[in-house]
Design a protein around this motif. Structure first.
Motif, PDB file in Angstrom:
ATOM      1  N   ASP A  41       0.835  -1.285  -0.072  1.00 29.11           N
ATOM      2  CA  ASP A  41      -0.021  -0.007   0.137  1.00 29.11           C
ATOM      3  C   ASP A  41       0.815   1.242  -0.340  1.00 29.11           C
ATOM      4  N   GLU A  42       2.000   1.372   0.705  1.00 30.53           N
ATOM      5  CA  GLU A  42       2.858   2.373   0.640  1.00 30.53           C
ATOM      6  C   GLU A  42       3.443   2.724  -0.576  1.00 30.53           C
ATOM      7  N   ALA A  43       3.796   1.666  -1.354  1.00 31.18           N
ATOM      8  CA  ALA A  43       4.526   1.552  -2.685  1.00 31.18           C
ATOM      9  C   ALA A  43       3.475   2.269  -3.488  1.00 31.18           C
ATOM     10  N   ILE A  44       2.193   1.656  -3.429  1.00 28.49           N
ATOM     11  CA  ILE A  44       1.154   2.331  -4.377  1.00 28.49           C
ATOM     12  C   ILE A  44       0.872   3.865  -4.244  1.00 28.49           C
ATOM     13  N   ILE A  45       0.901   4.076  -2.727  1.00 34.02           N
ATOM     14  CA  ILE A  45       0.927   5.773  -2.708  1.00 34.02           C
ATOM     15  C   ILE A  45       2.062   6.540  -3.088  1.00 34.02           C
ATOM     16  N   SER A  46       3.351   5.923  -2.954  1.00 35.31           N
ATOM     17  CA  SER A  46       4.403   6.658  -3.605  1.00 35.31           C
ATOM     18  C   SER A  46       4.333   6.748  -4.749  1.00 35.31           C
ATOM     19  N   LEU A  47       3.860   5.620  -5.907  1.00 32.21           N
ATOM     20  CA  LEU A  47       3.815   5.780  -7.207  1.00 32.21           C
ATOM     21  C   LEU A  47       2.540   6.763  -7.647  1.00 32.21           C
ATOM     22  N   ASN A  48       1.462   7.019  -6.643  1.00 36.10           N
ATOM     23  CA  ASN A  48       0.491   7.836  -7.040  1.00 36.10           C
ATOM     24  C   ASN A  48       0.884   9.226  -6.793  1.00 36.10           C
ATOM     25  N   HIS A  49       1.948   9.417  -6.034  1.00 35.49           N
ATOM     26  CA  HIS A  49       2.480  10.678  -5.846  1.00 35.49           C
ATOM     27  C   HIS A  49       3.607  11.045  -6.807  1.00 35.49           C
ATOM     28  N   ALA A  50       4.089  10.126  -7.673  1.00 30.56           N
ATOM     29  CA  ALA A  50       5.243  10.325  -8.530  1.00 30.56           C
ATOM     30  C   ALA A  50       4.698  11.241  -9.702  1.00 30.56           C
ATOM     31  N   THR A  51       5.817  11.997 -10.026  1.00 28.73           N
ATOM     32  CA  THR A  51       5.791  12.710 -11.261  1.00 28.73           C
ATOM     33  C   THR A  51       6.951  12.708 -12.284  1.00 28.73           C
ATOM     34  N   ILE A  52       6.686  12.952 -13.448  1.00 29.24           N
ATOM     35  CA  ILE A  52       7.828  12.850 -14.435  1.00 29.24           C
ATOM     36  C   ILE A  52       7.865  14.257 -15.116  1.00 29.24           C
ATOM     37  N   GLU A  53       8.797  14.944 -15.022  1.00 32.35           N
ATOM     38  CA  GLU A  53       9.096  16.316 -15.444  1.00 32.35           C
ATOM     39  C   GLU A  53       9.704  16.301 -16.822  1.00 32.35           C
ATOM     40  N   ILE A  54       9.448  16.615 -17.794  1.00 34.96           N
ATOM     41  CA  ILE A  54      10.288  16.190 -19.179  1.00 34.96           C
ATOM     42  C   ILE A  54      10.468  17.654 -19.921  1.00 34.96           C
ATOM     43  N   THR A  55      11.558  18.006 -20.339  1.00 35.41           N
ATOM     44  CA  THR A  55      11.773  19.120 -21.175  1.00 35.41           C
ATOM     45  C   THR A  55      12.405  18.507 -22.518  1.00 35.41           C
ATOM     46  N   TRP A  56      11.902  19.061 -23.576  1.00 36.89           N
ATOM     47  CA  TRP A  56      12.571  18.742 -24.907  1.00 36.89           C
ATOM     48  C   TRP A  56      12.544  19.760 -25.799  1.00 36.89           C
ATOM     49  N   ARG A  57      13.439  19.523 -26.806  1.00 36.23           N
ATOM     50  CA  ARG A  57      13.819  20.544 -27.887  1.00 36.23           C
ATOM     51  C   ARG A  57      13.574  19.919 -29.197  1.00 36.23           C
ATOM     52  N   THR A  58      12.853  20.760 -30.130  1.00 33.25           N
ATOM     53  CA  THR A  58      12.596  20.289 -31.360  1.00 33.25           C
ATOM     54  C   THR A  58      13.033  21.304 -32.540  1.00 33.25           C
ATOM     55  N   ILE A  59      12.942  21.564 -33.779  1.00 33.65           N
ATOM     56  CA  ILE A  59      13.628  22.823 -34.510  1.00 33.65           C
ATOM     57  C   ILE A  59      12.570  23.737 -34.228  1.00 33.65           C
ATOM     58  N   THR A  60      11.474  23.622 -33.847  1.00 35.12           N
ATOM     59  CA  THR A  60      10.408  24.830 -33.471  1.00 35.12           C
ATOM     60  C   THR A  60      10.708  25.534 -32.058  1.00 35.12           C
ATOM     61  N   GLY A  61      11.388  25.013 -31.197  1.00 33.16           N
ATOM     62  CA  GLY A  61      11.428  25.374 -29.730  1.00 33.16           C
ATOM     63  C   GLY A  61      11.677  24.560 -28.845  1.00 33.16           C
ATOM     64  N   GLU A  62      11.607  25.038 -27.565  1.00 30.36           N
ATOM     65  CA  GLU A  62      11.808  24.086 -26.419  1.00 30.36           C
ATOM     66  C   GLU A  62      10.517  24.028 -25.497  1.00 30.36           C
ATOM     67  N   TYR A  63      10.090  22.925 -24.977  1.00 27.38           N
ATOM     68  CA  TYR A  63       9.072  22.675 -24.321  1.00 27.38           C
ATOM     69  C   TYR A  63       8.827  21.916 -23.031  1.00 27.38           C
ATOM     70  N   GLU A  64       8.183  22.005 -22.291  1.00 30.83           N
ATOM     71  CA  GLU A  64       7.918  21.323 -20.801  1.00 30.83           C
ATOM     72  C   GLU A  64       6.650  20.433 -20.673  1.00 30.83           C
ATOM     73  N   GLU A  65       6.606  19.750 -20.185  1.00 36.10           N
ATOM     74  CA  GLU A  65       5.597  18.820 -19.734  1.00 36.10           C
ATOM     75  C   GLU A  65       5.711  18.111 -18.256  1.00 36.10           C
ATOM     76  N   GLN A  66       4.456  18.064 -17.608  1.00 33.14           N
ATOM     77  CA  GLN A  66       4.803  17.337 -16.370  1.00 33.14           C
ATOM     78  C   GLN A  66       3.817  16.123 -16.366  1.00 33.14           C
ATOM     79  N   ILE A  67       3.896  15.047 -15.858  1.00 33.43           N
ATOM     80  CA  ILE A  67       2.916  13.978 -15.988  1.00 33.43           C
ATOM     81  C   ILE A  67       2.742  13.392 -14.487  1.00 33.43           C
TER      82      ILE A  67
END
Length: 132
Positions: free
Chosen positions: A101-127
């Motif tokens: 149950d504690e592992a499930i709680i930890s995963l439910n609090h988890a976030t992934i922050e992504i920054t990426w660059r393409t030829i049109t610019g730099e972007y961010e997203e948080q999941i």
């Protein structure tokens, strides 16, 4: 005697492996999908996961940060031609959550922050991840 010791060692090893729990969390953003898998025993936590780009532009550079109750892991990648999936690899430690149950709680609090660059610019997203 040698065969008895080998049999005893095998039984202990099998007993330790049988207590393993596998828990998977996933999340979706506007242009990224993510997953993180915990494999826990009474004494060890192992995790692995990755992200996948769902956009149309070619990725030039990607950084990510995986944040859980157990800590943070970061990485950066210069994707190969047409590469859209990025693996975090596997990490582990000897301080697992006390219960499933504690592992499930930890995963439910988890976030992934992504920054990426393409030829049109730099972007961010948080999941935000959720256990399925």
């Amino acid at each position: 005697m040698r065969k008895i010791l080998l049999l005893l060692f095998s039984m202990i090893l099998l007993a330790a492996c049988s207590n393993q729990e596998t828990i998977k969390a996933t999340g979706e953003g506007d242009l990224w999908n993510a997953h993180l898998i915990y494999e826990i025993t009474d004494t060890h936590l192992s995790d692995r996961g990755g992200i996948e780009y769902t956009g149309d532009e070619k990725l030039l550079y990607v950084t990510y940060s995986v944040v859980t109750d157990e800590g943070e892991r970061t990485g950066e990648v210069e994707p190969q031609e047409e590469q859209t999936a990025i693996s975090f690899g596997t990490s582990g430690g000897n301080n697992p959550p006390a219960t499933k149950d504690e592992a499930i709680i930890s995963l439910n609090h988890a976030t992934i922050e992504i920054t990426w660059r393409t030829i049109t610019g730099e972007y961010e997203e948080q999941i935000n991840l959720k256990v399925n």
